[in-house]
Design a protein around this motif. Structure first.
Motif, short mmCIF file in Angstrom:
data_model
loop_
_atom_site.label_atom_id
_atom_site.label_comp_id
_atom_site.label_asym_id
_atom_site.label_seq_id
_atom_site.Cartn_x
_atom_site.Cartn_y
_atom_site.Cartn_z
N LEU A 206 -1.70 170.32 15.14
CA LEU A 206 -2.33 169.06 15.53
C LEU A 206 -1.72 167.88 14.77
O LEU A 206 -1.52 166.80 15.33
N LEU A 207 -1.43 168.08 13.49
CA LEU A 207 -0.82 167.01 12.69
C LEU A 207 0.59 166.70 13.18
O LEU A 207 1.01 165.54 13.20
N THR A 208 1.32 167.74 13.58
CA THR A 208 2.67 167.53 14.12
C THR A 208 2.62 166.71 15.39
O THR A 208 3.41 165.78 15.59
N VAL A 209 1.68 167.03 16.28
CA VAL A 209 1.52 166.27 17.52
C VAL A 209 1.18 164.82 17.22
O VAL A 209 1.75 163.89 17.80
N CYS A 210 0.26 164.61 16.29
CA CYS A 210 -0.17 163.25 15.95
C CYS A 210 0.99 162.42 15.40
O CYS A 210 1.22 161.29 15.85
N THR A 211 1.71 162.96 14.43
CA THR A 211 2.80 162.20 13.82
C THR A 211 3.95 162.00 14.81
O THR A 211 4.56 160.93 14.84
N ALA A 212 4.22 163.02 15.62
CA ALA A 212 5.29 162.88 16.61
C ALA A 212 4.95 161.82 17.65
O ALA A 212 5.81 161.03 18.06
N ASN A 213 3.68 161.78 18.09
CA ASN A 213 3.29 160.78 19.08
C ASN A 213 3.28 159.37 18.50
O ASN A 213 3.64 158.40 19.17
N ALA A 214 2.87 159.24 17.25
CA ALA A 214 2.91 157.92 16.59
C ALA A 214 4.36 157.45 16.46
O ALA A 214 4.67 156.29 16.75
N LEU A 215 5.24 158.35 16.06
CA LEU A 215 6.66 158.01 15.98
C LEU A 215 7.23 157.74 17.36
O LEU A 215 8.02 156.82 17.55
N GLY A 216 6.84 158.56 18.32
CA GLY A 216 7.36 158.40 19.67
C GLY A 216 7.03 157.04 20.26
O GLY A 216 7.89 156.36 20.82
N ARG A 217 5.79 156.61 20.10
CA ARG A 217 5.40 155.30 20.64
C ARG A 217 6.13 154.17 19.92
O ARG A 217 6.43 153.13 20.50
N THR A 218 6.41 154.37 18.63
CA THR A 218 7.12 153.36 17.85
C THR A 218 8.60 153.33 18.21
O THR A 218 9.20 152.26 18.33
N MET A 219 9.18 154.52 18.42
CA MET A 219 10.63 154.60 18.62
C MET A 219 11.04 154.50 20.09
O MET A 219 12.03 153.86 20.41
N ILE A 220 10.29 155.16 20.97
CA ILE A 220 10.72 155.21 22.37
C ILE A 220 9.69 154.64 23.34
O ILE A 220 9.85 154.72 24.55
N GLY A 221 8.61 154.07 22.78
CA GLY A 221 7.64 153.38 23.62
C GLY A 221 6.67 154.27 24.34
O GLY A 221 5.90 153.79 25.18
N ARG A 222 6.63 155.55 24.03
CA ARG A 222 5.67 156.45 24.69
C ARG A 222 5.43 157.67 23.82
O ARG A 222 6.20 157.98 22.91
N ARG A 223 4.34 158.38 24.16
CA ARG A 223 4.04 159.61 23.45
C ARG A 223 5.07 160.69 23.79
O ARG A 223 5.64 160.69 24.88
N VAL A 224 5.25 161.58 22.87
CA VAL A 224 6.14 162.72 23.11
C VAL A 224 5.39 163.80 23.89
O VAL A 224 5.95 164.47 24.75
N PHE A 225 4.10 163.96 23.61
CA PHE A 225 3.29 165.00 24.24
C PHE A 225 2.16 164.41 25.04
O PHE A 225 1.14 164.02 24.47
N GLY A 226 2.28 164.33 26.32
CA GLY A 226 1.18 163.99 27.23
C GLY A 226 0.14 163.07 26.62
O GLY A 226 0.44 162.00 26.11
N ASP A 227 -1.12 163.53 26.62
CA ASP A 227 -2.20 162.70 26.10
C ASP A 227 -2.37 162.88 24.60
O ASP A 227 -3.20 162.22 23.97
N GLY A 228 -1.59 163.78 23.99
CA GLY A 228 -1.64 163.94 22.54
C GLY A 228 -2.86 164.67 22.03
O GLY A 228 -3.07 164.77 20.83
N GLY A 229 -3.69 165.17 22.92
CA GLY A 229 -4.96 165.72 22.47
C GLY A 229 -4.93 167.15 22.02
O GLY A 229 -5.90 167.63 21.45
N SER A 230 -3.86 167.88 22.28
CA SER A 230 -3.87 169.31 21.95
C SER A 230 -2.60 169.71 21.25
O SER A 230 -1.51 169.30 21.61
N GLY A 231 -2.76 170.53 20.23
CA GLY A 231 -1.59 171.06 19.55
C GLY A 231 -1.19 172.41 20.12
O GLY A 231 -0.32 173.07 19.58
N ASP A 232 -1.83 172.83 21.22
CA ASP A 232 -1.58 174.18 21.72
C ASP A 232 -0.82 174.20 23.05
O ASP A 232 -0.47 175.26 23.53
#
Length: 514
Positions: A173-199
Motif C-alpha cells: 500500500l505504501l508503494t502504491v501511495c508513493t508511486a502515485n504521488a510521484l506519478g502525478r508530480t512527474m507525469i501528471g497522472r497516477r501510476v495505478f488506477g484509483d490508487g486504492g489497492s495494493g493488491d
C-alpha cells in the motif's frame, strides 16, 4: 688517496642514506589502508560471501578499522565505516569522488549511464540534476505539489480504514501511495488506477519491477570485478538486468508516448508536471534532452523514490509497534498538535518534534540504502596517512556508521529520545551535514530527491500513527516481529509487515478523505 677514499665513502654513504630515505618515504606515502589479506586472482571475494555486504563490512571494520582497503578481483575498493572517515572522503575530498565506477546495473538497467544516478560527473549530469531540482525538489515545487501528496495519502487512509478484518500488507500500500504521488508530480497522472489497492495486478507488477531493480543493483556480478570476463555473464546477472530493463522500458516508453500525444492535442495539463516540461524542452537547445534520457530520469525517480520511502515508513511503523510506549508518545504529540478532528498537513511537521526524532532514529538504524552508491577516485589521494590509488571504488557503509558503538550509546536500541532537545544527538540532522546519519549520502552527489523523500516519509509516518492504532494478526506479539533484512540495494524487511489498522480519530475525519 686516503682523502679521496674518504670523500668517495662519504658520497656513497650520503647517496645510500638519501636513497633509503626516499624509498622508505615512498613506501610509507603509498601505504594502502589495512584490510584482510587478499587471495591470488580473486582478492578478497571469498571473505565477503554469505551475509549481506553492509553487515560483513561492518564486522571487518571492527577488526581492521573504519578505513579499509579490499581487492575484489582486479578492482581496488576503499570502505568508509565511521562518520569521521566518511566526512573526509565525502566532504574534504568530495571533488575527487564525483563519478561512478563502471558497473553492469548502470549499463544494462540505467540506459548505459544516461541516467542521473550513474551518469559521469559533467555537463549532462549537471543538467539532469538542475532540471530535477527546479521542477521536482525545490521548496517552491514541494509546496506546489503539497496537495497531490495529501490527496494520495488520503486515498491510502481510506484503503486502510475500509480493510475491515482483512490484515493489510502495508508495504504494498505504501508503494502504491508513493508511486502515485510521484506519478502525478512527474507525469501528471497516477501510476495505478484509483490508487486504492495494493493488491491489483498492475500495482503488483510495478512493485515487482522496482524491487527487482533494487535487488539486481545490489547483486554480486563477476563482470564488475573482472572486466575481461564480463562477456561471459558467469552468474547470469547481466541477462536478468536486460530482462528487467526491457520490462521497465516498455512501461516508460508507453508513458512517454501517451504524454506526447496528449501534448500534441493540447491536453497536457498546462505543463505542470515534469514530463510535460521535459518534452517541451525540445525547443530549448540549452536544456534539450532526448527520449532515452527522459526515460532514464523517470526510471531513477520511480525506483529511488518509491521503494526507499515505502521501506523506511514500514520500518518506522514496525519499530513503533514493537515499542508501544513510543507509539503512545507519538500519538499524544499528534493529538496535541493536530487534534483528532483533521488530517496531518505538511505545515504541522515542524511542530512534531518527537515524530521527527522517530524518523531520524529509523534512518539511523534502518537506512534505506545501507551501502552508498559507489564512487570512484579520479586521482590518487591520501586519507589518514594512507594512499588511495586513482580508480579506486569508494563504498560508504551507512549502516555501520549508524551502529558505530564509538558514536552511539546503545547503538542497536531504537531510541528516538537521543535526537530530542537535550539528547546526546539533538544537533544531528539527516541532510548530509552531520556524518553520523547520512541516509541520503553527502557532498555534491547527495540524493537529489532528499527534500521530497524526507517530507514524504515524515508525512506518511505521521499519518499512519495519527489515524490508526495497530494490531498484529494471529495473536502475534510485538516483540515476536521478525526484524530480518532482505538483501538488495535498499534495506527492505525480509518479511513484509502485515497489520490490522484500527481507526482512532473522529469518524468525520475519514469521511473527509477524497
Amino acid at each position: 688517496m686516503d682523502e679521496i677514499a674518504l670523500i668517495v665513502a662519504a658520497v656513497v654513504t650520503l647517496a645510500s642514506t638519501i636513497l633509503l630515505h626516499r624509498t622508505f618515504f615512498r613506501r610509507s606515502r603509498f601505504r594502502l589502508p589495512p584490510g584482510p589479506k587478499p587471495w591470488p586472482i580473486v582478492g578478497n571475494m571469498p571473505q565477503i560471501g554469505g551475509a549481506p555486504l553492509h553487515s560483513l563490512l561492518a564486522a571487518m571494520a571492527g577488526e581492521y578499522g573504519s578505513l579499509m582497503y579490499l581487492r575484489l578481483g582486479s578492482v581496488g575498493v576503499v570502505v568508509a565505516a565511521s562518520a569521521a572517515v566518511a566526512e573526509k572522503l565525502l566532504k574534504v575530498h568530495d571533488t575527487n569522488f564525483l563519478s561512478r565506477p563502471p558497473n553492469a546495473g548502470a549499463k544494462y538497467i540505467a540506459y548505459n549511464y544516461q541516467d542521473m544516478v550513474f551518469a559521469p560527473y559533467g555537463p549532462r549530469w549537471r543538467l539532469l540534476r538542475k532540471i530535477s531540482t527546479v521542477h521536482l525538489f525545490s521548496s517552491k515545487a514541494l509546496d506546489d505539489h503539497r496537495r497531490i501528496r495529501e490527496e494520495e495519502i488520503a486515498v491510502l487512509v481510506q484503503a486502510l480504514a475500509s480493510s475491515g478484518e482483512v490484515p493489510a500488507a502495508l508495504g504494498s500500500l505504501l508503494t502504491v501511495c508513493t508511486a502515485n504521488a510521484l506519478g502525478r508530480t512527474m507525469i501528471g497522472r497516477r501510476v495505478f488506477g484509483d490508487g486504492g489497492s495494493g493488491d491489483d495486478s498492475e500495482a503488483k507488477q510495478f512493485k515487482a519491477m522496482v524491487e527487482q531493480v533494487m535487488i539486481l543493483a545490489g547483486k554480486f556480478n563477476p563482470g564488475d570485478f573482472f572486466p575481461s570476463l564480463e562477456w561471459l555473464d558467469l552468474l547470469g546477472v547481466a541477462s536478468e538486468m536486460k530482462k528487467v530493463h526491457k520490462w521497465f522500458d516498455d512501461f516508460l516508453t508507453k508513458i512517454v508516448e501517451e504524454h506526447r500525444n496528449l501534448l500534441a492535442r493540447g491536453r497536457g495539463g498546462g505543463h505542470q508536471d515534469l514530463l510535460s516540461t521535459l518534452l517541451s524542452s525540445a525547443e530549448d537547445e540549452n536544456e534539450k534532452i532526448n527520449d532515452t534520457e527522459i526515460k532514464a530520469l523517470l526510471l531513477n525517480m520511480f525506483t529511488a523514490g518509491t521503494d526507499t520511502s515505502a521501506s523506511t515508513v514500514e520500518w518506522a511503523l514496525t519499530e513503533l509497534i514493537r515499542h508501544p510506549k513510543m507509539m503512545a508518545q507519538a500519538q499524544q504529540e499528534l493529538d496535541s498538535v493536530v487534534g483528532r478532528d483533521r488530517a496531518v498537513s505538511d505545515l504541522d511537521l515542524p511542530q512534531l518534534v518527537y515524530l521527527q526524532a522517530v524518523v531520524k532514529e529509523t534512518f539511523r538504524l534502518h537506512p534505506p540504502t545501507p551501502l552508498s552508491l559507489p564512487r570512484m577516485a579520479a586521482e590518487s589521494c591520501e586519507i589518514n596517512g594512507y594512499h588511495i590509488p586513482k580508480g579506486t571504488t569508494l563504498l560508504v557503509d551507512v549502516w555501520a556508521i549508524g551502529r558505530d558503538p564509538k558514536e552511539w550509546a546503545d547503538p542497536l536500541e531504537f531510541r528516538p529520545n537521543r535526537f530530542l532537545p537535550g539528547g546526546e544527538k539533538a544537533h544531528v540532522d539527516v541532510k548530509g551535514n552531520d556524518f553520523e546519519v547520512i541516509p541520503f549520502g553527502a557532498g555534491r552527489r547527495i540524493c537529489v530527491g532528499m527534500s521530497m523523500g524526507l517530507r514524504m516519509v515524515q508525512m506518511l509516518t505521521a499519518t499512519l500513527v495519527h489515524y490508526f492504532d495497530w494490531a498484529l494478526p494471529n495473536g502475534l506479539l510485538p516483540d515476536e516481529l521478525n526484524m530480518d533484512e532482505a538483501y538488495g540495494l535498499t534495506l527492505r524487511r525480509a518479511q513484509p509487515l502485515v497489520v490490522h489498522p484500527r481507526p482512532r480519530l473522529l469518524p468525520g475525519v475519514y469521511q473527509k478523505s477524497p
